[in-house]
Every structure is written in C-alpha cells, then in structure tokens.
Design an enzyme around this catalytic site. Structure first.
Site, PDB file in Angstrom:
ATOM      1  N   CYS A  57       1.105  -1.109   0.620  1.00  0.00           N
ATOM      2  CA  CYS A  57       0.222   0.014  -0.007  1.00  0.00           C
ATOM      3  C   CYS A  57       0.802   1.296  -0.385  1.00  0.00           C
ATOM      4  O   CYS A  57      -0.249   2.544  -0.335  1.00  0.00           O
ATOM      5  CB  CYS A  57      -0.980   0.215   1.126  1.00  0.00           C
ATOM      6  SG  CYS A  57      -2.081  -1.566   1.101  1.00  0.00           S
ATOM      7  N   ASN A  73     -10.144  -0.396  -0.171  1.00  0.00           N
ATOM      8  CA  ASN A  73      -8.546  -0.191  -0.332  1.00  0.00           C
ATOM      9  C   ASN A  73      -8.052  -0.919  -1.821  1.00  0.00           C
ATOM     10  O   ASN A  73      -8.519  -2.267  -1.902  1.00  0.00           O
ATOM     11  CB  ASN A  73      -8.710  -0.932   1.251  1.00  0.00           C
ATOM     12  CG  ASN A  73      -6.341  -1.196   1.263  1.00  0.00           C
ATOM     13  OD1 ASN A  73      -5.849  -0.698   0.345  1.00  0.00           O
ATOM     14  ND2 ASN A  73      -6.292  -1.451   2.192  1.00  0.00           N
ATOM     15  N   HIS A 128      -3.041   7.285   2.053  1.00  0.00           N
ATOM     16  CA  HIS A 128      -4.040   5.928   0.973  1.00  0.00           C
ATOM     17  C   HIS A 128      -4.906   5.481   1.827  1.00  0.00           C
ATOM     18  O   HIS A 128      -5.477   5.566   2.932  1.00  0.00           O
ATOM     19  CB  HIS A 128      -2.283   4.380   2.133  1.00  0.00           C
ATOM     20  CG  HIS A 128      -3.299   2.802   1.706  1.00  0.00           C
ATOM     21  ND1 HIS A 128      -3.993   3.051   1.006  1.00  0.00           N
ATOM     22  CD2 HIS A 128      -3.266   2.478   2.357  1.00  0.00           C
ATOM     23  CE1 HIS A 128      -4.074   1.813   0.971  1.00  0.00           C
ATOM     24  NE2 HIS A 128      -4.041   1.210   1.525  1.00  0.00           N
TER      25      HIS A 128
END
Length: 328
Positions: A122, A285, A255
C-alpha cells in the site's frame, strides 16, 4: 539551474464490476458467514468497491489510467523515458516479465525506455513517486510515468470477513516531468521488516508447489495501531524537510485504507477532514492504486488546483511507510 520534478498529468481507472456491501453480504451468506452493511461501514467507511473481470490483469487497468494521465499531460507514450509501476498483484507469478514492461508494450512505447516494478504494497505508489523524483532531479530522465495498479480481489480470502470486505481493484497514474518550478518538495521513505508478519502474503512456491496460504493475511488491529503513529511521524518529517507547517498543506491524499486511520491521521496533524481527499467509501482499499486514484479524483473534480500543496502518504506490508509533499 535547479531541477524539480512536477506532476503534469493524472489518470485513474476502475473496472466496471461494482460490488456493494449488500453484494458481499449475499456472497458471504452462501458460506454461512454473517456480516452487515453497518458492520462494514462502521469499521472501514467502505460502501462499495470494484472487481476486475477474470480476463483483466493489473497491466490492463494500468494502461487505462496511464492513457488518461498522458492525455492530461499532452504527451505521447513515446515521450516517456521511464515507467515505474507499483503493484503487489503483478501479471505473472514470480513477477517477470515485470508488469511495467507489459504496460510499456501495451501502450506502444517503442523508444526502449526503462521500465521497472516496485513492491511496497500500500506504500508502493509513494515509493514509486519518490523514486521517480530522484531520477528526474538527477537529470537522467525527463518524463516519468508512475503507476499504481492492483487486482487485490485475486488474493483475498472470501471466508475471512475481516479482510475480504476491505479490498478492491483499480489503477491510478501520474506523469512527472522535469521543471524549473518547484513540484515535489520533499519525500521520506521508511521500512521495518520486524513487522512483516502483521500484513503479508504468507504463501510461497517450492518445487512448483504452493506452501502456505495463497491469500493475504492482515492483523487489522496491529496495523491500525501502528499506522496512525507512523503516518503522523512521516508527515511531519516531510514538512520539516520542506520547511513548511501543516497549516500550509492544502490537501492530504492518503492511502485509502480505512476511514478511521484517515481520521486519526488528520487529528494528529491538527487538520480538518475537509482537507482530506476521501475515496475509500466507493473504491475500498486498492493498495498501491489508492493514492493516485484519489489524487486524480481531486484534480478532476476541481478541488486540487495548480499551485496547491498536496501531502500524499501511506503505510503498507513489509512494514513500509512514506510520504511525498508536492506542489501541483
């Protein structure tokens, strides 16, 4: 003359298959797993995410985002002299040929430009952006295509309701170019391998046989506790490097992991959530794709304007984390 790297184009792409919380609730129920929209939203802020079709790979998503970024930058594919692609779901098991090379071919780039993958989960896009910044500032490269692309739906366990509801597929890209005007103001990257087991893909191949799980694993509570402190620290590090105060940041593009992590980060920095670009509710996500996707949304809807200061930050498996402060 001082060289800077500057973002001159953004692009993003979501595969067409939109999956709502209700869709997932019904899918999980087939295996006797109970969850609810309230449970998912209260813990993550996520209402929907997108999944790629079975015949779509990370490179396919990446190409679409790249085309849009190139179009905004008013550059042709052969104007690019470096492609850096962040992904944890490469087209090929083992990672070669690199997905960046696949994207180069699919974009029709024939100038022999360098192409490389970056894997920091990520945090991957932040790592890729910081790397591109260094190449441009060194004078070795002029136009760099930086991409984050993921098909995380391929590696989530739909029998684990704590993780399968969180992740989605997508891609985002930026075009960076050499500039005499300040663009990227500061970058900072970190890693700590001692936390590698709290967010990982634990399986491995030995003699052609899978050992361990093929699915990702995440200790959500451990990641949550670690992430907020690390994001606050790295954000302040790049502010210090740029000799700026948090009040001078116009937008945070984090993020898009979890709305609670984002709220906690904003609170620690003393900034309003109104200054944060939030897409996690509709994208989920998307790992390395989440920051460039959110950046593109903010640019295209007019919130992020030329001359504004944007903080991009993320944490990921490894454990990795980092931040980039850029003037648009």
């Amino acid at each position: 003359m001082t060289l800077y790297s500057k973002i001159i184009g953004t692009g993003s792409y979501l595969p067409p298959n939109r999956v709502t919380n209700q869709d997932l609730i019904e899918r999980l129920a087939l295996d006797g797993i109970e969850t609810s929209d309230e449970w998912i939203v209260s813990r993550s802020g996520i209402s929907a995410r997108h999944y790629a079709d079975a015949d779509m790979q990370s490179s396919d998503l990446a190409v679409e985002a790249a085309k849009r970024a190139l179009d905004m930058a008013k550059l042709a594919a052969n104007d690019i002299d470096l492609i850096i692609l962040a992904t944890s779901t490469p087209d090929f098991f083992g990672g070669f040929p690199s997905t960046a090379c696949v994207v180069q071919r699919k974009l029709g780039v024939t100038n022999g430009c360098a192409a490389v993958d970056v894997q920091a989960v990520c945090s991957g896009f932040v790592y890729a952006l910081a790397t591109a910044d260094k190449f441009i500032k060194s004078g070795s490269h002029k136009n760099v295509l930086v991409i984050g692309a993921e098909v995380f739906s391929r590696i989530i366990d739909f029998k684990d309701r704590t993780t399968c509801v969180l992740f989605g597929d997508g891609s985002g890209a930026v075009v960076m170019t050499a500039s005499e005007e300040p663009g990227v103001l500061a970058t900072k990257l970190h890693a700590d391998g001692s936390y590698g087991d709290i967010l990982c893909g634990p399986g491995r191949i030995s003699n052609g046989v899978l050992e361990g799980s093929a699915f990702m694993y995440m200790d959500g509570q451990a990641v949550f506790k670690l992430a907020i402190g690390l994001l606050d620290k790295v954000a302040n590090e790049v502010l210090q490097l740029a000799k700026m105060d948090a009040s001078e940041v116009d937008w945070i593009v984090p993020h898009q992991a979890n709305i609670r992590i984002m709220q906690g980060t904003a609170k620690k920095l003393g900034l309003s959530m109104d200054k944060m670009i939030v897409t996690v509710d509709q994208h989920g996500n998307t790992s390395a794709a989440s920051i460039p996707m959110a950046l593109d949304v903010g640019v295209r809807d007019g919130r992020i304007k030329p001359g504004q200061n944007v903080m991009m930050e993320g944490v990921g498996g490894g454990f990795t984390w980092g931040a980039v402060l850029a003037r648009m």
